[in-house]
Write a protein that holds these residues in place. Structure first.
Motif, PDB file in Angstrom:
ATOM      1  N   ALA A 230     -14.073  25.719   2.125  1.00  0.00           N
ATOM      2  CA  ALA A 230     -13.329  24.401   2.368  1.00  0.00           C
ATOM      3  C   ALA A 230     -13.056  23.681   0.884  1.00  0.00           C
ATOM      4  O   ALA A 230     -12.054  23.374   0.708  1.00  0.00           O
ATOM      5  N   ALA A 231     -14.018  24.206  -0.108  1.00  0.00           N
ATOM      6  CA  ALA A 231     -13.523  23.627  -1.529  1.00  0.00           C
ATOM      7  C   ALA A 231     -12.171  24.165  -2.076  1.00  0.00           C
ATOM      8  O   ALA A 231     -11.407  23.674  -2.758  1.00  0.00           O
ATOM      9  N   ARG A 232     -12.420  25.591  -1.874  1.00  0.00           N
ATOM     10  CA  ARG A 232     -11.018  26.056  -2.533  1.00  0.00           C
ATOM     11  C   ARG A 232     -10.068  25.882  -1.635  1.00  0.00           C
ATOM     12  O   ARG A 232      -8.679  25.637  -2.101  1.00  0.00           O
ATOM     13  N   ALA A 233      -9.862  25.839  -0.313  1.00  0.00           N
ATOM     14  CA  ALA A 233      -8.851  25.248   0.381  1.00  0.00           C
ATOM     15  C   ALA A 233      -8.266  24.181   0.241  1.00  0.00           C
ATOM     16  O   ALA A 233      -7.103  23.677   0.153  1.00  0.00           O
TER      17      ALA A 233
ATOM     18  N   LEU B 149     -11.616  20.140   6.158  1.00  0.00           N
ATOM     19  CA  LEU B 149     -11.872  21.428   6.349  1.00  0.00           C
ATOM     20  C   LEU B 149     -13.250  21.995   6.478  1.00  0.00           C
ATOM     21  O   LEU B 149     -13.331  23.116   6.832  1.00  0.00           O
ATOM     22  N   GLY B 150     -14.059  21.306   6.201  1.00  0.00           N
ATOM     23  CA  GLY B 150     -15.764  21.521   6.215  1.00  0.00           C
ATOM     24  C   GLY B 150     -15.942  22.392   7.592  1.00  0.00           C
ATOM     25  O   GLY B 150     -16.681  23.366   7.733  1.00  0.00           O
ATOM     26  N   PRO B 151     -15.546  21.958   8.921  1.00  0.00           N
ATOM     27  CA  PRO B 151     -15.594  22.499  10.231  1.00  0.00           C
ATOM     28  C   PRO B 151     -15.212  24.041  10.078  1.00  0.00           C
ATOM     29  O   PRO B 151     -15.728  24.960  10.876  1.00  0.00           O
ATOM     30  N   LEU B 152     -14.302  24.414   9.337  1.00  0.00           N
ATOM     31  CA  LEU B 152     -13.576  25.712   9.341  1.00  0.00           C
ATOM     32  C   LEU B 152     -14.447  26.770   8.565  1.00  0.00           C
ATOM     33  O   LEU B 152     -14.317  27.873   8.294  1.00  0.00           O
ATOM     34  N   ARG B 153     -15.616  26.233   8.027  1.00  0.00           N
ATOM     35  CA  ARG B 153     -16.664  27.043   7.363  1.00  0.00           C
ATOM     36  C   ARG B 153     -17.261  28.197   8.290  1.00  0.00           C
ATOM     37  O   ARG B 153     -17.788  29.357   7.980  1.00  0.00           O
TER      38      ARG B 153
END
Length: 197
Positions: free
Chosen positions: A133-136, A123-127
């Motif tokens: 990303a950590a919460r998701a 999910l990192g690229p969605l930052r």
């Protein structure tokens, strides 16, 4: 959550979490994209069985996963059967069971910390669009653990009903809902205590 992981030394346990998650995701997508026909149900069941029959997991674990989904099977088959017919309902139900069982395979052969790391990296690229990303990742891992927990709670309610000789959907639904909401509250309290808001 932590009880989902079952330590072992088979190929699924030794495989790094990232490639394992990618393989299982591709298998779920492949089965989901096949046409709605009888052969698809057989292919989905065969793929799922083959993944579980790898040394270190076994048929008993597959049977346990499928048994925990028995009420989902009833709902997933019953309603579409009325509106779409037996073939579509069967294929759809087998797809759902295979997908959830493969997710269960990932959860039972991968420690929670490794799952969190993989989800956070994915999910990192969605930052760039403001996604934490950590919460998701935490949300995804918690959701993955909720299905078997709710299945266990449903089993406990059913066992208590049998012991009392009670029957009926209302007699099942009310205590199950209470237990599910209590579990959600406990989970929320645990996350808050660990600084997740």
């Amino acid at each position: 959550m932590l009880t989902l992981y079952r330590p072992g030394n088979g190929p699924w346990h030794r495989m790094p979490a990232g490639p394992k998650a990618a393989i299982l995701l591709v298998l779920v997508l492949a089965v989901s994209l096949l046409p709605t026909a009888w052969p698809t149900a057989a292919i989905a069941a065969a793929v799922c069985a083959a993944c579980y029959l790898v040394p270190g997991v076994g048929f008993r674990e597959l049977a346990r996963q499928v048994w925990s989904l028995r009420w989902l099977v009833v709902v997933a088959f019953g309603i579409p059967c009325i509106f779409l017919g037996v073939e579509a309902a069967t294929v759809g139900t087998v797809r759902i069971v295979a997908a959830v069982a493969l997710a269960g395979l990932l959860a039972s052969t991968t420690p929670v910390t490794a799952l969190l790391d993989v989800a956070e990296r994915a999910l990192g690229p969605l930052r760039v669009i403001g996604v934490d990303a950590a919460r998701a990742a935490l949300l995804l891992v918690v959701a993955l653990g909720t299905v078997p927990t709710l299945a266990r709670l449903a089993g406990e309610v059913r066992a208590a009903q049998r012991a009392r000789g009670a029957r009926g959907i209302r007699v099942f639904a009310v205590p199950f809902l209470v237990l599910a909401l209590r579990h959600a509250d406990d989970l929320g309290d645990a996350l808050t205590a660990r600084g997740v808001r």
